[in-house]
Design an enzyme around this catalytic site. Structure first.
Site, PDB file in Angstrom:
ATOM      1  N   HIS A  89       9.167  -5.116  -1.512  1.00  0.00           N
ATOM      2  CA  HIS A  89       7.713  -6.800  -1.921  1.00  0.00           C
ATOM      3  C   HIS A  89       6.918  -5.758  -3.158  1.00  0.00           C
ATOM      4  O   HIS A  89       5.722  -5.781  -3.694  1.00  0.00           O
ATOM      5  CB  HIS A  89       6.832  -6.875  -1.335  1.00  0.00           C
ATOM      6  CG  HIS A  89       7.598  -8.430  -0.708  1.00  0.00           C
ATOM      7  ND1 HIS A  89       7.302  -8.498   0.344  1.00  0.00           N
ATOM      8  CD2 HIS A  89       9.291  -8.533  -0.288  1.00  0.00           C
ATOM      9  CE1 HIS A  89       7.914  -9.369   1.018  1.00  0.00           C
ATOM     10  NE2 HIS A  89       9.006  -9.567   0.233  1.00  0.00           N
ATOM     11  N   CYS A 108       5.703  -3.844 -17.089  1.00  0.00           N
ATOM     12  CA  CYS A 108       5.168  -4.398 -19.159  1.00  0.00           C
ATOM     13  C   CYS A 108       6.526  -5.338 -18.206  1.00  0.00           C
ATOM     14  O   CYS A 108       7.371  -5.312 -18.588  1.00  0.00           O
ATOM     15  CB  CYS A 108       5.229  -3.390 -20.128  1.00  0.00           C
ATOM     16  SG  CYS A 108       5.336  -5.479 -21.680  1.00  0.00           S
ATOM     17  N   ASP A 128       0.794  -0.934   0.075  1.00  0.00           N
ATOM     18  CA  ASP A 128      -0.113  -0.271  -0.101  1.00  0.00           C
ATOM     19  C   ASP A 128       0.945   1.240  -0.034  1.00  0.00           C
ATOM     20  O   ASP A 128       1.815   1.089   0.267  1.00  0.00           O
ATOM     21  CB  ASP A 128      -1.024   0.070   1.271  1.00  0.00           C
ATOM     22  CG  ASP A 128      -0.364   0.364   2.871  1.00  0.00           C
ATOM     23  OD1 ASP A 128      -0.345  -0.916   3.841  1.00  0.00           O
ATOM     24  OD2 ASP A 128       0.711   0.792   3.039  1.00  0.00           O
ATOM     25  N   THR A 156       4.847  -7.555  11.773  1.00  0.00           N
ATOM     26  CA  THR A 156       4.944  -8.084  10.661  1.00  0.00           C
ATOM     27  C   THR A 156       5.237  -9.549  11.502  1.00  0.00           C
ATOM     28  O   THR A 156       5.599  -9.942  12.744  1.00  0.00           O
ATOM     29  CB  THR A 156       6.853  -7.958   9.598  1.00  0.00           C
ATOM     30  OG1 THR A 156       6.486  -9.401   9.197  1.00  0.00           O
ATOM     31  CG2 THR A 156       8.450  -8.305  10.620  1.00  0.00           C
ATOM     32  N   SER A 157       4.588 -10.299  10.186  1.00  0.00           N
ATOM     33  CA  SER A 157       4.614 -12.144  11.628  1.00  0.00           C
ATOM     34  C   SER A 157       5.739 -12.566  11.286  1.00  0.00           C
ATOM     35  O   SER A 157       6.340 -13.470  12.327  1.00  0.00           O
ATOM     36  CB  SER A 157       3.375 -12.911  11.324  1.00  0.00           C
ATOM     37  OG  SER A 157       3.608 -13.144   9.859  1.00  0.00           O
TER      38      SER A 157
HETATM   39  C1  BV8 Z   1      12.642 -14.950  -2.668  1.00  0.00           C
HETATM   40  C2  BV8 Z   1       3.692  -8.826  -1.905  1.00  0.00           C
HETATM   41  C3  BV8 Z   1      14.559 -16.163  -3.260  1.00  0.00           C
HETATM   42  C4  BV8 Z   1       2.334  -9.781  -2.280  1.00  0.00           C
HETATM   43  C5  BV8 Z   1       4.646 -10.560  -0.422  1.00  0.00           C
HETATM   44  C6  BV8 Z   1       9.945 -21.986   2.656  1.00  0.00           C
HETATM   45  C7  BV8 Z   1      10.502 -22.092   4.055  1.00  0.00           C
HETATM   46  C8  BV8 Z   1      11.394 -20.225   4.231  1.00  0.00           C
HETATM   47  C9  BV8 Z   1      11.668 -19.979   2.663  1.00  0.00           C
HETATM   48  C10 BV8 Z   1      10.278 -19.951   1.612  1.00  0.00           C
HETATM   49  C11 BV8 Z   1       9.860 -21.633   1.685  1.00  0.00           C
HETATM   50  N1  BV8 Z   1       9.330 -21.580   0.583  1.00  0.00           N
HETATM   51  C12 BV8 Z   1      10.012 -20.490  -0.056  1.00  0.00           C
HETATM   52  C13 BV8 Z   1      10.244 -19.510   0.847  1.00  0.00           C
HETATM   53  C14 BV8 Z   1      10.457 -18.099  -0.451  1.00  0.00           C
HETATM   54  C15 BV8 Z   1       9.663 -17.566   0.423  1.00  0.00           C
HETATM   55  C16 BV8 Z   1       8.485 -17.575   1.537  1.00  0.00           C
HETATM   56  O1  BV8 Z   1       9.118 -17.143   2.277  1.00  0.00           O
HETATM   57  N2  BV8 Z   1       7.757 -17.979   1.595  1.00  0.00           N
HETATM   58  C17 BV8 Z   1       6.888 -18.430   3.228  1.00  0.00           C
HETATM   59  C18 BV8 Z   1       5.614 -18.154   2.872  1.00  0.00           C
HETATM   60  C19 BV8 Z   1       7.830 -19.346   3.715  1.00  0.00           C
HETATM   61  N3  BV8 Z   1       9.630 -15.888   0.451  1.00  0.00           N
HETATM   62  C20 BV8 Z   1       9.498 -15.842  -1.547  1.00  0.00           C
HETATM   63  O2  BV8 Z   1       9.880 -16.298  -2.207  1.00  0.00           O
HETATM   64  C21 BV8 Z   1      10.284 -13.946  -2.212  1.00  0.00           C
HETATM   65  N4  BV8 Z   1      11.524 -14.166  -2.784  1.00  0.00           N
HETATM   66  O3  BV8 Z   1      12.335 -16.077  -1.477  1.00  0.00           O
HETATM   67  O4  BV8 Z   1      13.185 -14.694  -3.983  1.00  0.00           O
HETATM   68  C22 BV8 Z   1      15.404 -14.799  -2.396  1.00  0.00           C
HETATM   69  C23 BV8 Z   1      16.249 -15.347  -1.711  1.00  0.00           C
HETATM   70  C24 BV8 Z   1      17.228 -14.426  -0.756  1.00  0.00           C
HETATM   71  C25 BV8 Z   1      17.730 -13.475  -0.967  1.00  0.00           C
HETATM   72  C26 BV8 Z   1      16.316 -12.776  -2.007  1.00  0.00           C
HETATM   73  C27 BV8 Z   1      15.646 -13.852  -2.413  1.00  0.00           C
HETATM   74  C28 BV8 Z   1       9.598 -13.528  -1.648  1.00  0.00           C
HETATM   75  C29 BV8 Z   1       8.298 -12.894  -1.307  1.00  0.00           C
HETATM   76  C30 BV8 Z   1       7.470 -12.034  -1.386  1.00  0.00           C
HETATM   77  C31 BV8 Z   1       6.563 -12.197  -1.446  1.00  0.00           C
HETATM   78  N5  BV8 Z   1       5.280 -11.118  -1.095  1.00  0.00           N
HETATM   79  N6  BV8 Z   1       3.646  -9.235  -0.509  1.00  0.00           N
HETATM   80  C32 BV8 Z   1       1.109  -9.181  -2.385  1.00  0.00           C
HETATM   81  O5  BV8 Z   1       1.051  -8.318  -1.036  1.00  0.00           O
HETATM   82  O6  BV8 Z   1       0.176  -9.376  -2.675  1.00  0.00           O
HETATM   83  S1  BV8 Z   1       4.295 -11.432   0.613  1.00  0.00           S
HETATM   84  C33 BV8 Z   1       3.579 -10.347   2.024  1.00  0.00           C
HETATM   85  O7  BV8 Z   1       2.820 -11.175   2.995  1.00  0.00           O
HETATM   86  C34 BV8 Z   1       3.708  -9.172   2.573  1.00  0.00           C
HETATM   87  O8  BV8 Z   1       4.471  -8.268   1.926  1.00  0.00           O
HETATM   88  C35 BV8 Z   1       4.825  -9.450   3.645  1.00  0.00           C
HETATM   89  O9  BV8 Z   1       5.890 -10.138   3.451  1.00  0.00           O
HETATM   90  C36 BV8 Z   1       4.387 -11.134   3.848  1.00  0.00           C
HETATM   91  C37 BV8 Z   1       2.854 -11.394   5.439  1.00  0.00           C
HETATM   92  O10 BV8 Z   1       3.475 -10.914   6.331  1.00  0.00           O
HETATM   93  P1  BV8 Z   1       2.640  -9.765   7.288  1.00  0.00           P
HETATM   94  O11 BV8 Z   1       3.086  -8.329   6.309  1.00  0.00           O
HETATM   95  O12 BV8 Z   1       3.909 -10.355   7.797  1.00  0.00           O
HETATM   96  O13 BV8 Z   1       1.926  -9.964   7.263  1.00  0.00           O
HETATM   97  P2  BV8 Z   1       0.723 -10.927   8.273  1.00  0.00           P
HETATM   98  O14 BV8 Z   1      -0.677 -10.814   7.975  1.00  0.00           O
HETATM   99  O15 BV8 Z   1       1.428 -12.117   7.992  1.00  0.00           O
HETATM  100  O16 BV8 Z   1       2.021 -10.428   9.869  1.00  0.00           O
HETATM  101  C38 BV8 Z   1       0.592  -9.462  10.146  1.00  0.00           C
HETATM  102  C39 BV8 Z   1       1.599  -9.138  11.766  1.00  0.00           C
HETATM  103  O17 BV8 Z   1       1.178  -7.769  12.375  1.00  0.00           O
HETATM  104  C40 BV8 Z   1       0.415 -10.198  12.792  1.00  0.00           C
HETATM  105  O18 BV8 Z   1       2.880 -10.741  13.288  1.00  0.00           O
HETATM  106  C41 BV8 Z   1      -0.199  -9.094  13.882  1.00  0.00           C
HETATM  107  O19 BV8 Z   1       0.320  -9.514  15.258  1.00  0.00           O
HETATM  108  C42 BV8 Z   1       0.475  -8.048  13.902  1.00  0.00           C
HETATM  109  N7  BV8 Z   1      -0.873  -7.031  14.028  1.00  0.00           N
HETATM  110  C43 BV8 Z   1      -1.957  -6.886  13.402  1.00  0.00           C
HETATM  111  N8  BV8 Z   1      -2.198  -5.747  13.659  1.00  0.00           N
HETATM  112  C44 BV8 Z   1      -1.529  -5.439  14.428  1.00  0.00           C
HETATM  113  C45 BV8 Z   1      -0.527  -5.918  14.173  1.00  0.00           C
HETATM  114  N9  BV8 Z   1       0.770  -5.317  15.248  1.00  0.00           N
HETATM  115  C46 BV8 Z   1       0.450  -4.356  15.818  1.00  0.00           C
HETATM  116  N10 BV8 Z   1      -0.583  -3.485  16.214  1.00  0.00           N
HETATM  117  C47 BV8 Z   1      -1.630  -3.640  14.726  1.00  0.00           C
HETATM  118  N11 BV8 Z   1      -2.151  -3.091  14.937  1.00  0.00           N
END
Ligand code: BV8
Length: 236
Positions: free
Chosen positions: A110, A118, A95, A178-179
Site C-alpha cells: 500500500h 509526481c 510506516d 490485520t482486521s
Molecule cells: C483495489 C494506505 C482493485 C492508505 C490503505 C466492497 C467490498 C470489498 C472490497 C471493496 C468494496 N469496495 C471497495 C473495495 C476495494 C477496497 C476495499 O477493500 N475497501 C474496504 C474498505 C471494503 N480496496 C481497495 O480499494 C484496494 N484496491 O481493490 O484495487 C484491485 C482488486 C483486486 C486486485 C487488485 C486490485 C486498495 C486498498 C488500499 C487502501 N490503502 N492504506 C493509508 O494508510 O493512509 S488501506 C489501510 O487500511 C491499511 O493499509 C490497511 O490495509 C487497512 C487497515 O487495515 P488493518 O491494517 O487491518 O488495520 P485495522 O486498524 O483495520 O486493524 C488492526 C488489527 O490489528 C485489528 O484486528 C486489531 O485487533 C489488531 N491489533 C491491534 N493492536 C494489536 C493487534 N494485534 C496484535 N497485537 C496488537 N498489539
C-alpha cells in the site's frame, strides 16, 4: 510442524505497529478529524481537497520521527535472517518500522509514508518533509503534481504479481495484526489455503473477519507473541 526449508509468507497490518505507538485504523474507528479514512485516502478525496489529504499524510509522516520498531518487528527481521527456506514479508503498513528493524525481503503493497510521487512524470522520491500543492517535482519541475506514494482506496496495490506467486508457493502463511477488511490483502489467506499442506496462522488481539480461514490462532499482543513464535519456528 513446519519443515526447516519451508516457504514462508507473512502479511502484516496496523496491529503490527500498534505497540510502537502508531494508531491503527480501527482504533480511530476509521475516522480522522471527522472524515472517513476512505474519503481522505482516495483519489477523489485528493482531487476534492488536496490540502486536507496532504495534512493527513504530513502529520503521519512527521509522527514517524517519534516511534521505534517493537519486539515484533525485530522478531520478523530475525526470522528473515535465520530462516533457510524462502521468506517474504508483505505489509499493508505505510510506516518504515519493518525496514528500521532490519527487514529486507519486504513489499509495501500500500505504499510508503516516507516516499512521494509526481503524477506528471511518475518519478518517486524518498520524502521525510511535508508535501503540499505548491511542492515542485525535482525531476520534471512541475508544480501541483506531487502526492504521497501511497495506494489509496480504488487504486491498484503494488507488486501484486510477486505477492500472488509467493502465496501460491507458501507452506506457511502468517497473518499478523490485520482486521481482514481491506481487499485484496484480506483475500490472501484464501489463496494460500488453496495450496495443499499450507499451514495458516493468524496473530491478533481478537478474532477477525477472516479468522475462520486459518488453521491456528495466536491471541495476544504482537510484541509478546511474535518473538515466541519466531523462537519456536527457528528451534524446530
Ligand atoms: C483495489 C494506505 C482493485 C492508505 C490503505 C466492497 C467490498 C470489498 C472490497 C471493496 C468494496 N469496495 C471497495 C473495495 C476495494 C477496497 C476495499 O477493500 N475497501 C474496504 C474498505 C471494503 N480496496 C481497495 O480499494 C484496494 N484496491 O481493490 O484495487 C484491485 C482488486 C483486486 C486486485 C487488485 C486490485 C486498495 C486498498 C488500499 C487502501 N490503502 N492504506 C493509508 O494508510 O493512509 S488501506 C489501510 O487500511 C491499511 O493499509 C490497511 O490495509 C487497512 C487497515 O487495515 P488493518 O491494517 O487491518 O488495520 P485495522 O486498524 O483495520 O486493524 C488492526 C488489527 O490489528 C485489528 O484486528 C486489531 O485487533 C489488531 N491489533 C491491534 N493492536 C494489536 C493487534 N494485534 C496484535 N497485537 C496488537 N498489539
Amino acid at each position: 510442524m513446519i519443515k526447516p526449508n519451508a516457504s514462508i509468507v507473512v502479511l502484516t497490518g496496523a496491529g503490527m505497529s500498534a505497540e510502537s505507538g502508531v494508531p491503527t485504523f480501527r482504533g480511530v474507528d476509521g475516522l480522522w478529524e471527522g472524515h472517513r479514512i476512505e474519503d481522505v485516502a482516495s483519489p477523489e478525496g485528493f482531487a476534492r481537497d488536496p490540502e486536507l489529504v496532504h495534512r493527513f499524510y504530513n502529520l503521519r509522516r512527521a509522527a514517524l520521527n517519534t516511534v521505534e520498531p517493537n519486539a515484533g518487528h525485530v522478531a520478523l527481521a530475525r526470522l528473515e535472517r535465520e530462516w533457510r527456506g524462502r521468506f517474504l514479508l508483505v505489509t499493508q503498513n505505510v510506516d518504515d518500522l519493518h525496514e528500521r528493524a532490519g527487514s529486507e525481503k519486504l513489499i509495501h503493497m500500500h505504499g510508503e509514508l516516507r516516499k512521494a510521487r509526481c503524477e506528471c512524470c511518475d518519478a518517486v522520491f524518498a520524502w521525510t518533509k511535508d508535501l503540499d500543492s505548491g511542492t515542485r517535482c525535482r525531476a520534471c519541475g512541475e508544480i501541483g503534481g506531487m502526492r504521497p506514494h501511497i495506494v489509496w482506496f480504488g487504486e491498484f496495490p503494488f507488486e501484486m504479481e510477486t505477492i500472488m506467486g509467493a502465496l501460491k508457493r507458501a507452506d506457511l502463511f502468517l497473518c499478523i495484526g490485520t482486521s481482514g477488511v481491506v481487499y485484496p490483502a484480506a483475500g490472501f489467506a484464501q489463496i494460500a489455503a488453496e495450496r495443499p499442506g499450507c499451514h495458516l496462522i493468524e496473530m491478533n488481539l481478537e478474532s477477525t473477519a477472516i479468522s475462520r480461514q486459518f488453521d491456528e490462532h495466536i491471541i495476544g499482543p504482537v510484541a509478546v507473541e511474535l518473538p515466541k513464535l519466531v523462537e519456536q519456528l527457528l528451534a524446530a
